[in-house]
Structures are given as C-alpha cells and as structure tokens.
Design an enzyme around this catalytic site. Structure first.
Site, PDB file in Angstrom:
ATOM      1  N   SER A 290      48.412  41.939  46.353  1.00  0.00           N
ATOM      2  CA  SER A 290      47.418  41.437  46.161  1.00  0.00           C
ATOM      3  C   SER A 290      47.040  40.277  46.148  1.00  0.00           C
ATOM      4  O   SER A 290      46.308  40.059  44.786  1.00  0.00           O
ATOM      5  CB  SER A 290      46.886  42.535  45.897  1.00  0.00           C
ATOM      6  OG  SER A 290      47.010  43.910  46.291  1.00  0.00           O
ATOM      7  N   LYS A 292      45.504  36.896  44.366  1.00  0.00           N
ATOM      8  CA  LYS A 292      44.391  35.412  44.757  1.00  0.00           C
ATOM      9  C   LYS A 292      43.874  35.317  45.370  1.00  0.00           C
ATOM     10  O   LYS A 292      44.813  33.951  46.083  1.00  0.00           O
ATOM     11  CB  LYS A 292      44.369  35.759  43.055  1.00  0.00           C
ATOM     12  CG  LYS A 292      44.690  36.184  41.943  1.00  0.00           C
ATOM     13  CD  LYS A 292      44.813  35.869  40.829  1.00  0.00           C
ATOM     14  CE  LYS A 292      44.985  36.951  39.721  1.00  0.00           C
ATOM     15  NZ  LYS A 292      43.988  37.393  39.112  1.00  0.00           N
ATOM     16  N   ARG A 366      47.974  46.239  33.162  1.00  0.00           N
ATOM     17  CA  ARG A 366      47.496  47.291  32.682  1.00  0.00           C
ATOM     18  C   ARG A 366      49.089  47.884  32.579  1.00  0.00           C
ATOM     19  O   ARG A 366      49.188  49.097  32.031  1.00  0.00           O
ATOM     20  CB  ARG A 366      46.522  47.972  33.156  1.00  0.00           C
ATOM     21  CG  ARG A 366      46.544  48.258  34.485  1.00  0.00           C
ATOM     22  CD  ARG A 366      45.028  48.688  35.342  1.00  0.00           C
ATOM     23  NE  ARG A 366      44.049  47.502  35.377  1.00  0.00           N
ATOM     24  CZ  ARG A 366      42.786  47.552  35.689  1.00  0.00           C
ATOM     25  NH1 ARG A 366      42.548  49.067  35.896  1.00  0.00           N
ATOM     26  NH2 ARG A 366      42.586  46.273  35.978  1.00  0.00           N
TER      27      ARG A 366
END
Length: 517
Positions: A290, A292, A366
């Site tokens: 994904s 940036k 996370r």
C-alpha cells in the site's frame, strides 16, 4: 560612588556564590559572549527589569548596560534579542534577551508554564545570535530557572549537519554564575536527550538501519553498564516469541529486524515493578504494498520516532541516575514492498494468539506494537506507555501543538499531563471509546482488522482502539506523536527538522514516578 556600589555588589555575589564573569587563564583569550535576560516593564513601571544576573552586571558597569538598552530602540519583545559590543573586556559581545512578563507562570489555557517556555525561547534566540557571530564560548544567565535556560541553549543550537561539508559554527555554552548549577546540568541532560532523538530521527534511513539504531543506543548506555542491561534480540528469538505481526511487517525488507530490549535498574530495589516504555521502530516506512505517495516519503526515515524518544528518555534517565526501574522495548524494522511483503487481505497472528486482517500495509506500526505490548506484560509493570508516529489522523486532529494520549487510566493521564506542563511539550487526552473498538473488531476474515471499518473516520482513535486489544494492564497509555514528529517554526527553540518530541516529557514523567517511589 562607583567603588561603594562595586563593593556592595561583590558582597552580594560572595553570599550567593556567583561570579560576574570568567577570569580563568584557559578562557581569558577566548572570545566570549554573555546572554542576559530582561523582563517586560510592568504596567506601572518606567523601564524594563533585568534578571538578578543582569542587574548585577549592569551595576558593575555603573548602569551603562541599562543606559545603552534604553537608547538602543523600543523595549525588547518576548523571545527577541539585542546585541551590545565592547561593554566589558571579558565579554566583548553581550546579548540581552526578552523574557516577557516577569510574573508569568503556569497557564491553564495553554497547559504549560509560560515562564519556562519564555526562558527556553529567549535563551535559544540569544545562543543562535552568538553562533551567527561565531562566538565560541557563551555564558548564559539562568534567568531564574537554570534547567529551562540550559534546555533552551542545548535545544536551540542543535542542527543536523553530519553529512554536510559546511558545518554550523560550534558554540560551547555554560552557566553564568554557579548558584543554579545543578538545575543547569539537569537541563543539559534533558536537552541532550531530546537532541539524541532528533539525531536518530533526522538521520537517513540508509545510515540508521534497525541494527545501527540498536548499536547506537547500546553505545550511548555503555558508561552506565552498572545499571543497564541491553538485549538486541535477533530473528530466531522473535520467531520463538511467536511475534507474527512484527515478523509480517519486516519480511518485505532486506534489512534484518531487531527487537531492542533495554533494562535500566535505577531503583535500589531491582525487583520493584518497572515502568515499561514501548516505541514504534520503523526505520523507514514506504507503506509497503500500500505504497505511500512519493512526495514527502523521505520524512518517513523518522517513523521510528517512538523508539527514538523512548530510548533517548532511558539514556537521559540513566544520565540523571533516576531512582526508578525502566524497561524499554523497541521493535525495529523497515516497511518495504517486495515479493515477500504483506499483501492487503493477508491474515497474521499476533503474540497473544489474536488474528489480524491486514487490509492496509501502511498501517504497520500498530502491528509491530501489538506484539511488543503483549511482551511488555511479562514484566508485571507498574505502567506501560507506548509512543508512536502512528497516524496522519493525529496530525490532522491536533497538529504540532500536542501529542495525543489515549489511556485506560486517569492516574496515568494525570502524571503525563503534569509532566508536560513542566516541559512545555504538551499532551492532550483523546477518546478511547468502545465505539472505536467495534470498528476494528468487525473483520471479515480475522479477529481484528488493522484499519477501522469506516476507513479514515477517527483514524487516530481506531488505531488506539486496535492497540487496546493487546493490553490487559491497569495503567496503559498510547502516545500518538505523528503530529509533533517535525518542527517548522512552531516551537521557537527548535530549528526546522525532526523534533525529538516528547522525549523531555517522558523523562519528566519517569522522574515524577521516581520521586513518588
């Protein structure tokens, strides 16, 4: 008249064990600068008021400094400075800095101590003026708070120029007088701690890899080996700990991952429950699959800001020999795209057995924190505090004014908030509602989803809710420091670049726990 004033002044100085200027042979020939503070004039006052050191210096000069200040222009505004030359042979250059209102203190609206912030800003301004003038040695007025003055000097002069041919002129700062020396030295330690975090965050990702990061912290703590134990956990240990979430993020990169574990045993009772600090250590975040946007991706060398601030806080605690036990945990790796990288829709298993659907590989922080938080509980901690440049949503919510704090403990929030008022590096409490938990536990394929059900809505809050799924401790706080990662011109005593925030607040928080124990 002059002699009697001078004799009276010397009598005062002897009583307070301070000096007007250096007379040591080693520094007699060096060009020296002096920074002195001045307060804004009171409503009923006719002129600005010097600090104690400023007034003493002016008296020694028979009032010449105040005369020059009066005719040199309008009153000096808060945080600004004015230079005077040739007033004294030992100090060819004297800089007067504006401290604002002399009665300033803790401001409830601003959630900081305005007096301390004014001193930091003023001293940093004076130091930079003398640096531009290439004055090598600078004596600094404590301005009534030696710690804040030292922080302003140390933080204000830092500039990352390691890889440039042309370096900033080096300035050595020292306290003017000796009545506030202990506070000054404490401030130097606080400032240098934050500067260590700034250095780590600013350094290019090919210079500070996970291995280099761990080695740097080990080197910084080498002189404290009597109180510090360091473990640089390798891949085999991480696999044995079943940290599947951490492993999944690291596998896209060729750089070896490291789980850095630092034990600082400062309390006389080494068995006393420790404070556990956990820091996100992504040394470069491309976003993974994904990916940036290219614009601004270079700043993601600082995505290990959580690990940098946590580890730098422990280095500072060791320097100050704080009587508290601290354990620092930093999962260190890169988040890169490759044929081995996480793919959107993959499911991984964390250390506590919960499965996680990875719908966005750019929500990787996370994942590595999840395993670190699980491991943190094995130490039966007094409290767990994690710091992470976790979400862009935090920057949108608070900008650079404060770090967002999500916590399950009112006591822990109170301790962090109290510390931040002292340091001026503020925190602000954010919601940790079940409303957000439901958005991350509603997953099609697994127990949890690494992004919220409604994508960008409340992104900082859903990220915190995700982390909460890996916490059983009674006192836990998550600091989302994405908004304070860098400084443009918001904090006057920090130059443009990576900020190293909130290192000093973490140190002050630990010091508060130490004083209570």
């Amino acid at each position: 008249m002059f002699l009697s004033s001078r004799q009276a002044l010397h009598s005062v100085l002897r009583r307070h064990n301070c000096r007007l200027f250096s007379i040591s042979q080693s520094s007699r020939n060096a060009r020296k600068g002096l920074i002195l503070g001045v307060y804004e004039k009171d409503k009923n006052g006719d002129s600005a008021r010097f600090t104690q050191a400023g007034a003493a210096f002016d008296t020694y000069l028979s009032g010449k400094l105040s005369q020059m200040l009066a005719i040199s222009g309008p009153p000096i505004k808060k945080g600004r400075s004015r230079v005077f030359y040739g007033l004294h042979e030992d100090f060819p250059t004297v800089v007067i800095v504006g401290l604002g209102n002399g009665s300033a203190g803790v401001c409830g609206k601003e959630n900081w101590d305005s007096c301390k912030e004014n001193i930091r800003a003023a001293v940093s301004s004076g130091c930079r003026v003398l640096q531009d003038l290439e004055v090598p040695v600078v004596e600094v007025d404590s301005c009534g708070d030696g710690q804040s003055a030292a922080e302003g000097a140390v933080l204000g002069l830092f500039d990352y120029d390691d890889l440039k041919s042309k370096k900033k002129f080096k300035v050595t700062t020292q306290l003017h007088g000796s009545t506030d020396l202990a506070a000054w030295e404490k401030g130097v330690a606080y400032g240098e701690g934050q500067n260590l975090a700034r250095w780590l965050m600013e350094s290019p990702a090919n210079h500070v890899t996970p291995t280099v990061f761990a080695d740097t912290i080990e080197q910084k703590l080498a002189s404290h080996s009597d109180r510090v134990v360091i473990h640089k956990r390798p891949l085999s240990w991480i696999e044995a700990q079943q940290m599947g979430a951490f492993l999944s993020v690291s596998k896209g990169s060729e750089e070896p991952l490291v789980f850095l574990e630092v034990h600082y045993n400062g309390h006389p009772d080494t068995s006393k429950a420790p404070l556990v600090l956990v820091g996100k250590g992504i040394t470069f975040d491309s976003g993974g699959i994904s990916l940036k946007p290219a614009s601004g991706m270079d700043a993601m060398r600082a995505d290990m800001g959580g690990a940098a601030t946590v580890c730098s806080a422990i280095v500072t605690a060791a320097t100050l020999r704080l009587p508290v036990n601290i354990i620092g945990l930093a999962p260190l790796c890169e988040n890169m795209p490759s044929g081995k990288a996480n793919k959107p829709g993959d499911v991984v298993r964390a250390k506590n057995g919960k499965t996680i659907q990875v719908d966005n590989t750019d929500a990787e922080g996370r994942l590595i924190l999840a395993d670190a938080l699980c491991y943190a509980h094995s130490f039966n901690p007094e409290a767990i505090v994690n710091a992470a440049t976790l979400t862009g949503a935090m920057d949108v919510a608070l900008g650079s004014a404060a770090s967002g704090v999500f916590t399950n403990s009112d006591w822990l929030w109170g301790q962090l908030q109290k510390a931040s008022v002292v340091t001026g590096d503020r925190v602000w409490r954010m919601p940790l509602f079940q409303h957000y938990s439901r958005q991350v536990t509603d997953s099609q394929l697994a127990d949890l989803n690494n992004i919220g059900k409604y994508s960008r809505s409340g992104g900082a809050c859903t990220a915190a809710a995700f982390l909460r799924e890996f916490v059983t401790a009674e006192h836990w706080a998550h600091l989302d420091i994405a908004g304070v990662m860098s400084n443009k011109d918001e904090v006057p005593y920090l130059r443009k670049g990576m900020s190293g925030r909130p290192t000093r607040t973490l140190v002050e928080f630990a010091a508060g726990l130490a004083s209570k124990s």
